[in-house]
Enzyme design. Structure first.
Site, PDB file in Angstrom:
ATOM      1  N   LYS A 115     -15.700  12.042  10.861  1.00  0.00           N
ATOM      2  CA  LYS A 115     -16.574  11.472   9.750  1.00  0.00           C
ATOM      3  C   LYS A 115     -17.572  12.298   9.405  1.00  0.00           C
ATOM      4  O   LYS A 115     -18.583  12.568  10.198  1.00  0.00           O
ATOM      5  CB  LYS A 115     -17.110   9.947   9.884  1.00  0.00           C
ATOM      6  CG  LYS A 115     -16.045   8.777   9.982  1.00  0.00           C
ATOM      7  CD  LYS A 115     -16.313   7.731  10.162  1.00  0.00           C
ATOM      8  CE  LYS A 115     -15.453   6.547  10.103  1.00  0.00           C
ATOM      9  NZ  LYS A 115     -15.897   5.259  10.087  1.00  0.00           N
ATOM     10  N   SER A 219     -15.126  10.487  16.902  1.00  0.00           N
ATOM     11  CA  SER A 219     -14.943   9.202  17.573  1.00  0.00           C
ATOM     12  C   SER A 219     -13.501   9.292  18.437  1.00  0.00           C
ATOM     13  O   SER A 219     -12.567   9.537  17.613  1.00  0.00           O
ATOM     14  CB  SER A 219     -14.895   8.030  16.717  1.00  0.00           C
ATOM     15  OG  SER A 219     -16.003   7.741  15.970  1.00  0.00           O
ATOM     16  N   ALA A 220     -13.648   9.198  19.521  1.00  0.00           N
ATOM     17  CA  ALA A 220     -12.291   9.310  20.494  1.00  0.00           C
ATOM     18  C   ALA A 220     -11.338   8.263  19.913  1.00  0.00           C
ATOM     19  O   ALA A 220     -11.565   6.908  19.832  1.00  0.00           O
ATOM     20  CB  ALA A 220     -12.632   9.154  21.754  1.00  0.00           C
ATOM     21  N   LEU A 222      -8.018   5.533  20.256  1.00  0.00           N
ATOM     22  CA  LEU A 222      -7.657   4.770  21.067  1.00  0.00           C
ATOM     23  C   LEU A 222      -6.127   5.127  21.462  1.00  0.00           C
ATOM     24  O   LEU A 222      -5.596   5.854  20.515  1.00  0.00           O
ATOM     25  CB  LEU A 222      -7.888   3.146  20.730  1.00  0.00           C
ATOM     26  CG  LEU A 222      -9.221   2.913  20.585  1.00  0.00           C
ATOM     27  CD1 LEU A 222      -9.295   1.428  19.742  1.00  0.00           C
ATOM     28  CD2 LEU A 222      -9.846   2.788  21.737  1.00  0.00           C
ATOM     29  N   ASP A 288     -20.624  -5.204   7.035  1.00  0.00           N
ATOM     30  CA  ASP A 288     -19.508  -5.155   6.647  1.00  0.00           C
ATOM     31  C   ASP A 288     -18.392  -5.345   7.795  1.00  0.00           C
ATOM     32  O   ASP A 288     -17.597  -4.554   7.809  1.00  0.00           O
ATOM     33  CB  ASP A 288     -19.371  -3.442   6.303  1.00  0.00           C
ATOM     34  CG  ASP A 288     -17.983  -3.515   5.521  1.00  0.00           C
ATOM     35  OD1 ASP A 288     -17.593  -4.404   4.707  1.00  0.00           O
ATOM     36  OD2 ASP A 288     -17.292  -2.314   5.423  1.00  0.00           O
ATOM     37  N   GLU A 293     -10.726  -6.505  16.125  1.00  0.00           N
ATOM     38  CA  GLU A 293      -9.622  -6.119  16.591  1.00  0.00           C
ATOM     39  C   GLU A 293      -9.651  -6.223  18.078  1.00  0.00           C
ATOM     40  O   GLU A 293     -10.607  -6.152  18.770  1.00  0.00           O
ATOM     41  CB  GLU A 293      -9.305  -4.531  16.155  1.00  0.00           C
ATOM     42  CG  GLU A 293      -9.013  -4.123  15.002  1.00  0.00           C
ATOM     43  CD  GLU A 293      -8.666  -2.604  14.757  1.00  0.00           C
ATOM     44  OE1 GLU A 293      -8.123  -2.197  15.824  1.00  0.00           O
ATOM     45  OE2 GLU A 293      -8.882  -2.024  13.525  1.00  0.00           O
TER      46      GLU A 293
END
Length: 421
Positions: A115, A219-220, A222, A288, A293
């Site tokens: 990002k 970000s790693a 998943l 937000d 999940e």
């Protein structure tokens, strides 16, 4: 030795299949495989309680690897592909209006979400901007990971800041023609790219390097959905994504009484986990959180993933108390969560100090401005005041709950034949 090679080949085949199912572009670069890599150890360490165990050295190694590993491929994330109908990602992707992120693949089959920087550290979200059109901030993703770890939730995948050369590490390694098409050179001779999305997909909303280097968060990823399926569930405290609408929880102070009777919130840890998430979101100022999940493998008692935190840390001076509605309306909190919050409220372990020290580890430091760090202390005390009011009204035994212990369903509802697990 032969058995190890056989296992490696099996893992390689499994991950290649997962990549194909996720519609990930396969590059011509040499891709190596090592079962001892940090990304694989991270995946294998996920359990029903958290993404990683406390003091797991794998996380620190993974962060180090994401900062330095060579990028061999760049592609759109599943979000962008879902918007274009290029993959069936509806289980976990909710197409929205603001996307500017990429999937970067490294050697050893490692993958991270990039990002890019959209705002300077001292820029604030304008007062007239709605939460659902706010910019995504890379430094918020980084800070949220550190806070999640400090709170001992361990539900945010590892995130690190990195300077990315968007020419050599994105444009020149991507095989996606659509991605190449959104790159351009600005009048200042900087390399820029913009998003494929519903609303702000124009050059005026582009992210630009200087001239090629652009900082952002990594970000790693998943494990793939074919390996570790997960589902996205609307939050009971979802906000109205219109300019005038209001949800029931916003007008009904007894809303939680209804939620406590409904599956899967009538027993186990699910409701307590949502309250944990509301505390986390309140501390970072994230309004937000419309879905959460879970990994399906762990069933109803699995933890909630704290994903997509880039809309946090937008306004240091505003404390949005409505984010705490799950806590204030339900008047429940895990004992483990409360003990950690009380510890971080003490002067020798002040949350802002611990965060400041933790964020110094990131190469893009400073990650947060001082007003944002101090806001964490102020908000933490507000959380504790809400808990105190609940205890004063209902008593400790009703409010402070051991993990995986207390049922929230009433005796009448428990005998109702319609309430099936």
């Amino acid at each position: 030795m032969q058995r190890k090679q056989h296992l490696q080949a099996g893992h390689m085949k499994l991950y290649s299949l997962a990549a194909a199912l996720a519609n990930i572009t396969v590059t011509n670069h040499e891709v190596t495989y090592d079962p001892d890599t940090s990304w694989l150890k991270f995946h294998l360490g996920i359990n029903r309680y958290a993404l990683y165990s406390r003091d797991d050295p794998t996380v620190l190694q993974l962060i180090k690897d994401m900062q330095s590993m060579t990028v061999i491929s760049a592609d759109y994330t599943q979000d962008e592909k879902a918007l274009k109908g290029a993959c069936d990602c509806t289980q976990v992707v909710k197409p929205s209006g603001h996307h500017l992120k990429l999937a970067l693949k490294m050697r050893n089959l490692a993958k991270a979400m990039f990002k890019p920087m959209r705002q300077q550290r001292d820029e604030e979200t304008p007062e007239d901007v709605f939460y659902f059109v706010d910019l995504q901030r890379h430094n918020a993703e980084i800070a949220a990971f550190h806070l999640d770890r400090i709170l001992d939730f361990r539900r945010v995948p590892p995130v690190v800041g990195r300077l990315v050369n968007i020419t050599s590490e994105v444009l020149k390694v991507t095989q996606n023609e659509d991605l190449r098409a959104v790159f351009f050179t600005s009048p200042a001779n900087n390399t820029c790219f913009f998003a494929k999305c519903l609303y702000v997909c124009k050059t005026e909303y582009a992210a630009c390097g200087s001239p090629d280097l652009l900082e952002g968060s990594l970000s790693a990823y998943l494990p793939g959905l074919s390996i570790a399926p997960r589902i996205s569930i609307p939050s009971p405290w979802i906000r109205s994504y219109t300019f005038t609408g209001r949800e029931e929880w916003e007008v009904n102070p007894f809303y939680c009484d209804t939620i406590k009777q409904q599956y899967p919130y009538n027993s186990g840890n699910r409701l307590l986990n949502i309250i944990d998430m509301s505390i986390f979101d309140f501390l970072i100022g994230n309004m937000d959180r419309h879905h959460y999940e879970i990994f399906t493998k762990f069933g109803d008692e699995g933890f909630l993933l704290h994903l997509d935190n880039a809309r946090g840390f937008g306004k240091h001076a505003k404390d949005e108390m409505s984010i705490l509605s799950p806590l204030s309306q339900c008047c429940m909190i895990k004992q483990s969560t409360l003990l950690r919050l009380q510890l971080l409220a003490q002067s020798e372990f002040r949350l802002s100090d611990v965060m400041r020290e933790s964020l110094q580890e990131d190469s893009l430091r400073p990650i947060l401005t001082e007003p944002h760090l101090l806001a964490l202390d102020r908000r933490l005390h507000k959380v504790l005041r809400v808990v105190h009011r609940c205890v004063r009204r209902l008593g400790k035994d009703e409010v402070i709950t051991e993990d995986f212990f207390k049922s929230t369903v009433t005796p009448e509802a428990a005998t109702d034949g319609t309430m099936q697990r």
